[in-house]
Write a protein that holds these residues in place. Structure first.
Motif, PDB file in Angstrom:
ATOM      1  N   LEU A  50       0.825  -1.208   0.000  1.00 43.52           N
ATOM      2  CA  LEU A  50       0.000   0.000   0.000  1.00 43.52           C
ATOM      3  C   LEU A  50       0.860   1.260   0.000  1.00 43.52           C
ATOM      4  CD1 LEU A  50      -2.702  -1.143   2.581  1.00 43.52           C
ATOM      5  CD2 LEU A  50      -3.060  -0.776   0.123  1.00 43.52           C
ATOM      6  N   GLY A  51       2.013   1.200   0.672  1.00 44.49           N
ATOM      7  CA  GLY A  51       2.910   2.349   0.719  1.00 44.49           C
ATOM      8  C   GLY A  51       3.366   2.777  -0.654  1.00 44.49           C
ATOM      9  N   VAL A  52       3.627   1.803  -1.535  1.00 42.47           N
ATOM     10  CA  VAL A  52       4.046   2.121  -2.907  1.00 42.47           C
ATOM     11  C   VAL A  52       2.847   2.504  -3.776  1.00 42.47           C
ATOM     12  CG1 VAL A  52       5.139   1.226  -5.002  1.00 42.47           C
ATOM     13  CG2 VAL A  52       6.061   0.618  -2.757  1.00 42.47           C
ATOM     14  N   LYS A  53       1.750   1.802  -3.627  1.00 46.71           N
ATOM     15  CA  LYS A  53       0.581   2.033  -4.485  1.00 46.71           C
ATOM     16  C   LYS A  53       0.049   3.459  -4.358  1.00 46.71           C
ATOM     17  CE  LYS A  53      -4.033   0.420  -5.717  1.00 46.71           C
ATOM     18  NZ  LYS A  53      -3.724   0.555  -7.167  1.00 46.71           N
ATOM     19  N   TYR A  54       0.029   3.992  -3.156  1.00 48.29           N
ATOM     20  CA  TYR A  54      -0.584   5.305  -2.942  1.00 48.29           C
ATOM     21  C   TYR A  54       0.432   6.419  -2.679  1.00 48.29           C
ATOM     22  CZ  TYR A  54      -4.991   2.782  -2.764  1.00 48.29           C
ATOM     23  OH  TYR A  54      -6.080   1.998  -3.095  1.00 48.29           O
ATOM     24  N   ARG A  55       1.676   6.214  -3.079  1.00 50.15           N
ATOM     25  CA  ARG A  55       2.692   7.250  -2.873  1.00 50.15           C
ATOM     26  C   ARG A  55       2.479   8.426  -3.811  1.00 50.15           C
ATOM     27  NH1 ARG A  55       7.953   4.064  -5.479  1.00 50.15           N
ATOM     28  NH2 ARG A  55       7.265   4.119  -7.659  1.00 50.15           N
ATOM     29  N   ASN A  56       3.048   9.556  -3.446  1.00 47.58           N
ATOM     30  CA  ASN A  56       3.092  10.736  -4.319  1.00 47.58           C
ATOM     31  C   ASN A  56       4.401  10.719  -5.090  1.00 47.58           C
ATOM     32  OD1 ASN A  56       0.645  11.634  -3.392  1.00 47.58           O
ATOM     33  ND2 ASN A  56       1.446  13.367  -2.216  1.00 47.58           N
ATOM     34  N   GLU A  57       4.340  10.881  -6.396  1.00 48.49           N
ATOM     35  CA  GLU A  57       5.536  10.959  -7.236  1.00 48.49           C
ATOM     36  C   GLU A  57       5.640  12.362  -7.800  1.00 48.49           C
ATOM     37  OE1 GLU A  57       5.248   7.903 -10.187  1.00 48.49           O
ATOM     38  OE2 GLU A  57       5.086   6.274  -8.717  1.00 48.49           O
ATOM     39  N   TYR A  58       6.798  13.008  -7.587  1.00 47.90           N
ATOM     40  CA  TYR A  58       6.994  14.389  -8.010  1.00 47.90           C
ATOM     41  C   TYR A  58       7.843  14.473  -9.268  1.00 47.90           C
ATOM     42  CZ  TYR A  58       5.300  14.922  -3.241  1.00 47.90           C
ATOM     43  OH  TYR A  58       4.545  14.822  -2.099  1.00 47.90           O
ATOM     44  N   GLU A  59       7.752  15.625  -9.949  1.00 45.95           N
ATOM     45  CA  GLU A  59       8.430  15.802 -11.240  1.00 45.95           C
ATOM     46  C   GLU A  59       9.945  15.674 -11.139  1.00 45.95           C
ATOM     47  OE1 GLU A  59       7.204  19.432 -13.035  1.00 45.95           O
ATOM     48  OE2 GLU A  59       5.116  18.795 -13.310  1.00 45.95           O
ATOM     49  N   ASP A  60      10.507  16.038  -9.977  1.00 45.49           N
ATOM     50  CA  ASP A  60      11.966  15.972  -9.826  1.00 45.49           C
ATOM     51  C   ASP A  60      12.459  14.567  -9.474  1.00 45.49           C
ATOM     52  OD1 ASP A  60      11.108  15.737  -7.232  1.00 45.49           O
ATOM     53  OD2 ASP A  60      12.193  17.485  -6.463  1.00 45.49           O
ATOM     54  N   GLY A  61      11.562  13.593  -9.451  1.00 44.49           N
ATOM     55  CA  GLY A  61      11.955  12.213  -9.176  1.00 44.49           C
ATOM     56  C   GLY A  61      11.771  11.791  -7.732  1.00 44.49           C
ATOM     57  N   ARG A  62      11.502  12.749  -6.823  1.00 45.76           N
ATOM     58  CA  ARG A  62      11.296  12.403  -5.422  1.00 45.76           C
ATOM     59  C   ARG A  62       9.922  11.759  -5.229  1.00 45.76           C
ATOM     60  NH1 ARG A  62      10.415  16.101  -2.141  1.00 45.76           N
ATOM     61  NH2 ARG A  62       9.897  17.698  -3.678  1.00 45.76           N
ATOM     62  N   VAL A  63       9.810  10.986  -4.175  1.00 39.20           N
ATOM     63  CA  VAL A  63       8.523  10.383  -3.837  1.00 39.20           C
ATOM     64  C   VAL A  63       8.264  10.529  -2.337  1.00 39.20           C
ATOM     65  CG1 VAL A  63       8.634   8.686  -5.712  1.00 39.20           C
ATOM     66  CG2 VAL A  63       9.487   8.073  -3.450  1.00 39.20           C
ATOM     67  N   SER A  64       6.992  10.525  -1.970  1.00 36.26           N
ATOM     68  CA  SER A  64       6.583  10.505  -0.561  1.00 36.26           C
ATOM     69  C   SER A  64       5.475   9.483  -0.417  1.00 36.26           C
ATOM     70  CB  SER A  64       6.084  11.883  -0.112  1.00 36.26           C
ATOM     71  OG  SER A  64       7.135  12.815  -0.034  1.00 36.26           O
ATOM     72  N   GLY A  65       5.619   8.616   0.560  1.00 38.05           N
ATOM     73  CA  GLY A  65       4.594   7.599   0.763  1.00 38.05           C
ATOM     74  C   GLY A  65       4.570   7.115   2.196  1.00 38.05           C
ATOM     75  N   GLY A  66       3.645   6.222   2.468  1.00 39.85           N
ATOM     76  CA  GLY A  66       3.509   5.692   3.822  1.00 39.85           C
ATOM     77  C   GLY A  66       2.047   5.647   4.221  1.00 39.85           C
ATOM     78  N   PRO A  67       1.761   5.235   5.443  1.00 37.45           N
ATOM     79  CA  PRO A  67       0.373   5.106   5.897  1.00 37.45           C
ATOM     80  C   PRO A  67      -0.450   6.387   5.760  1.00 37.45           C
ATOM     81  CG  PRO A  67       1.814   3.954   7.398  1.00 37.45           C
ATOM     82  CD  PRO A  67       2.702   4.688   6.441  1.00 37.45           C
ATOM     83  N   MET A  68       0.171   7.563   5.970  1.00 37.65           N
ATOM     84  CA  MET A  68      -0.609   8.804   5.884  1.00 37.65           C
ATOM     85  C   MET A  68      -1.175   9.006   4.490  1.00 37.65           C
ATOM     86  SD  MET A  68       2.766   9.071   6.577  1.00 37.65           S
ATOM     87  CE  MET A  68       4.314   9.707   5.917  1.00 37.65           C
ATOM     88  N   TYR A  69      -0.470   8.485   3.470  1.00 35.54           N
ATOM     89  CA  TYR A  69      -0.948   8.636   2.094  1.00 35.54           C
ATOM     90  C   TYR A  69      -1.967   7.563   1.735  1.00 35.54           C
ATOM     91  CZ  TYR A  69       2.683  12.115   1.594  1.00 35.54           C
ATOM     92  OH  TYR A  69       3.444  13.245   1.762  1.00 35.54           O
ATOM     93  N   TYR A  70      -1.735   6.299   2.153  1.00 33.82           N
ATOM     94  CA  TYR A  70      -2.737   5.295   1.794  1.00 33.82           C
ATOM     95  C   TYR A  70      -3.985   5.380   2.660  1.00 33.82           C
ATOM     96  CZ  TYR A  70      -0.300   1.886   5.038  1.00 33.82           C
ATOM     97  OH  TYR A  70       0.300   1.222   6.097  1.00 33.82           O
ATOM     98  N   LEU A  71      -3.865   5.952   3.849  1.00 38.78           N
ATOM     99  CA  LEU A  71      -5.063   6.193   4.650  1.00 38.78           C
ATOM    100  C   LEU A  71      -5.943   7.243   3.981  1.00 38.78           C
ATOM    101  CD1 LEU A  71      -3.493   6.183   8.232  1.00 38.78           C
ATOM    102  CD2 LEU A  71      -5.192   4.553   7.373  1.00 38.78           C
ATOM    103  N   THR A  72      -5.318   8.275   3.429  1.00 35.99           N
ATOM    104  CA  THR A  72      -6.066   9.347   2.769  1.00 35.99           C
ATOM    105  C   THR A  72      -6.625   8.877   1.426  1.00 35.99           C
ATOM    106  OG1 THR A  72      -4.584  10.973   3.781  1.00 35.99           O
ATOM    107  CG2 THR A  72      -5.973  11.733   1.971  1.00 35.99           C
ATOM    108  N   LYS A  73      -5.737   8.419   0.535  1.00 36.21           N
ATOM    109  CA  LYS A  73      -6.153   8.061  -0.821  1.00 36.21           C
ATOM    110  C   LYS A  73      -6.943   6.755  -0.867  1.00 36.21           C
ATOM    111  CE  LYS A  73      -2.129  10.185  -3.087  1.00 36.21           C
ATOM    112  NZ  LYS A  73      -0.987   9.892  -4.002  1.00 36.21           N
ATOM    113  N   GLY A  74      -6.494   5.758  -0.120  1.00 35.79           N
ATOM    114  CA  GLY A  74      -7.158   4.452  -0.145  1.00 35.79           C
ATOM    115  C   GLY A  74      -8.571   4.518   0.397  1.00 35.79           C
ATOM    116  N   PHE A  75      -8.751   5.236   1.508  1.00 38.04           N
ATOM    117  CA  PHE A  75     -10.086   5.375   2.079  1.00 38.04           C
ATOM    118  C   PHE A  75     -11.000   6.116   1.110  1.00 38.04           C
ATOM    119  CE2 PHE A  75     -10.435   4.364   6.788  1.00 38.04           C
ATOM    120  CZ  PHE A  75      -9.391   3.453   6.769  1.00 38.04           C
ATOM    121  N   ALA A  76     -10.452   7.160   0.455  1.00 36.91           N
ATOM    122  CA  ALA A  76     -11.250   7.923  -0.512  1.00 36.91           C
ATOM    123  C   ALA A  76     -11.645   7.040  -1.695  1.00 36.91           C
ATOM    124  CB  ALA A  76     -10.455   9.132  -0.996  1.00 36.91           C
TER     125      ALA A  76
END
Length: 512
Positions: free
Chosen positions: A155-181
């Motif tokens: 889930l951490g990878v599936k719902y991560r944020n990918e940015y134009e500069d190649g950086r990513v942010s992910g984790g429970p805070m992202y899949y809790l937000t996006k997955g629940f939605a």
């Protein structure tokens, strides 16, 4: 200067140092009392046992989740083990996939946050209270926890944020937000905010101050006592030099440090086990007998089970959600691949390293046995040890029985474990921080500076209740995270079935 003046100057300097020491102690006491009075209820709640037992409900929460996920994913931790190894080797790694680190680097970063003092001191405590049988339950809980890691890191990878500069942010805070939605479930945003707050508190305390404090104590045990802020400044400088470069810099360090310290520790354990090869059968017999009879240990079978499950849960952090943050940065377009890789963590951390520690303690005869009954001698709820030691000292005694110089190696291991844990938890805390306050170099630098300040505080102070609170915050992360995993596990199963179909059709192929 006359002798009288020299003595007067020395006395004055001593008085100043004593006053500073007393002031520092009084500050510690004030902070301890303030924290204990305001947060003691939270700590007591998180670690409170079920009525009439000594079994903490938070451990049951983690173990039950591990059983549920193991059943739901049809024991994926065993069926996918060979493929997990292939992924870590890089067999299926496409260099063009989005992400910042390799599968191996993500695994090393997450392991560096879990492999540490719990494997050295925590196991010794578990075995000295629960007896050899605690080892069996520890291994079982570790094997079950592999399924939890599989779910959260997918889930951490599936719902991560990918940015134009190649950086990513992910984790429970992202899949809790996006997955629940995505599933039309309410409360995802609230859970994500709660998780982020607990993660920041846990990162600054258990993932930072506690590590710096224990590292200073180990160094001081060898070199003699000296001010903790000196250790703190050295560690803070080293930590900042690594974390200022982001996850790529952290991964480059952990992929070297973790294998070195793991191989060093396991090799020493294997040598001791080989030197006592005639005791291996007996030790395994003690583990199984203790798991189902208790061998006269306080609490019997239940006591062994509680200690084993507790050690596994506290050691590998399966269900806490921290590993999902590290694994979210991996280079892959298939989220399930990182679920496969992550399930190796509880195996390495608990099944291998923790078991090695327990075996060395048992085989070297650190736990005293009553020859007339064959049971372990128990006083005050703990097994009497050969040298009366416990915790990290018991592990040190066990290894020192074969290598007189091992306490020095152990001190080095503790320092490496502490350092690697700090840099990993700095990343976990940073991602929780940027989730709450937004992405950006200024926001990130602010947290990194705060984190390094807390390194110095942790090494210099003795803030018991602060550490207790931060430990409770880490396990509060698990309460929030596992609620999310229960809600989103159908999505993980869908990803698993899709990946298997692609693998069977040849759509997913080896690159090396």
């Amino acid at each position: 200067m006359s002798n009288v003046m020299k003595r007067a100057a020395l006395a004055g300097a001593t008085a100043v140092l004593s006053a500073q020491s007393a002031a520092a102690a009084s500050i510690d006491e004030v902070v301890n009392q303030a924290f204990a009075s305001s947060t003691g209820w939270f700590v007591s709640f998180i670690f409170s046992p079920f009525p009439g037992t000594s079994f903490p409900w938070i451990v049951a929460w983690l173990v039950i989740a591990a059983v549920v996920f193991s059943a739901y994913f049809a024991l994926v931790q065993f069926r996918a083990f060979p493929h997990s190894i292939a992924l870590v080797r890089g067999d299926y790694s496409d260099p063009n996939d989005a992400g910042e680190v390799s599968h191996f680097q993500a695994l090393a970063t997450a392991l560096s946050g879990t492999v540490g003092l719990g494997n050295i001191a925590g196991v010794a405590v578990a075995v000295s209270i629960g007896g050899p049988g605690a080892t069996f339950w520890m291994i079982l809980a570790g094997l079950l926890g592999m399924a939890t890691k599989f779910a959260e890191c997918t889930l951490g990878v599936k719902y991560r944020n990918e940015y134009e500069d190649g950086r990513v942010s992910g984790g429970p805070m992202y899949y809790l937000t996006k997955g629940f939605a995505e599933r039309g479930l309410p409360g995802g945003k609230v859970l994500a905010i709660l998780f982020s707050i607990f993660c920041i508190l846990g990162a600054l305390g258990g993932g930072n101050m506690f590590q710096a404090n224990q590292a200073h104590q180990q160094i001081a045990n060898i070199t003699g006592d000296y001010p903790g802020w000196i250790t703190g400044l050295v560690f803070a400088g080293a930590v900042f030099a690594v974390i200022v470069g982001g996850i790529k810099s952290i991964a480059r360090v952990t992929e070297k440090v973790v294998p070195i310290m793991g191989i060093m520790y396991v090799t020493a354990a294997l040598i001791i086990i080989a030197m006592n090869a005639d005791m291996i059968g007996w030790a395994i017999g003690q583990i199984f007998a203790g798991a189902f009879t208790g061998l006269g240990v306080a609490g019997g079978v239940v006591g062994a089970l509680i200690q084993g499950f507790k050690r596994a849960a506290f050691s590998n952090e399966a269900g806490v959600g921290s590993a999902a943050i590290a694994h979210a940065a991996v280079r892959t377009k298939e989220p399930i691949t990182e679920g496969f890789v992550s399930l190796l963590e509880p195996f390495i951390d608990t099944v291998v390293i923790c078991t090695m520690t327990a075996l060395v303690i048992i085989i070297t005869g650190q736990l005293t046995i009553d020859p007339s009954t064959g049971n372990y001698i128990v006083e005050g709820g703990k097994i009497v040890t050969a040298n009366g030691s416990s915790g990290v000292a018991l592990t040190s005694d066990a290894f020192a029985s074969a290598f007189s110089w091992f306490p020095y190696v152990l001190a080095l291991a503790v320092i490496l474990f502490a350092f690697s844990t700090m840099i990993s938890w700095s990343y976990y805390g940073l991602k929780a921080w940027t989730y709450l306050f937004g992405e950006g170099k200024t926001t990130e630098l602010t947290f990194k500076i705060i984190f390094c300040v807390f390194v110095v505080i942790g090494a210099a102070a003795s803030l018991g209740p602060v550490i207790d609170f931060s430990d409770a915050a880490i396990f509060a992360m698990a309460v929030v995270n596992i609620i999310g995993l229960y809600a989103l596990m159908p999505i993980v199963k869908r990803e698993l079935e899709s990946y298997r179909a692609k693998l069977a059709s040849g759509e997913i192929r080896k690159f090396s």
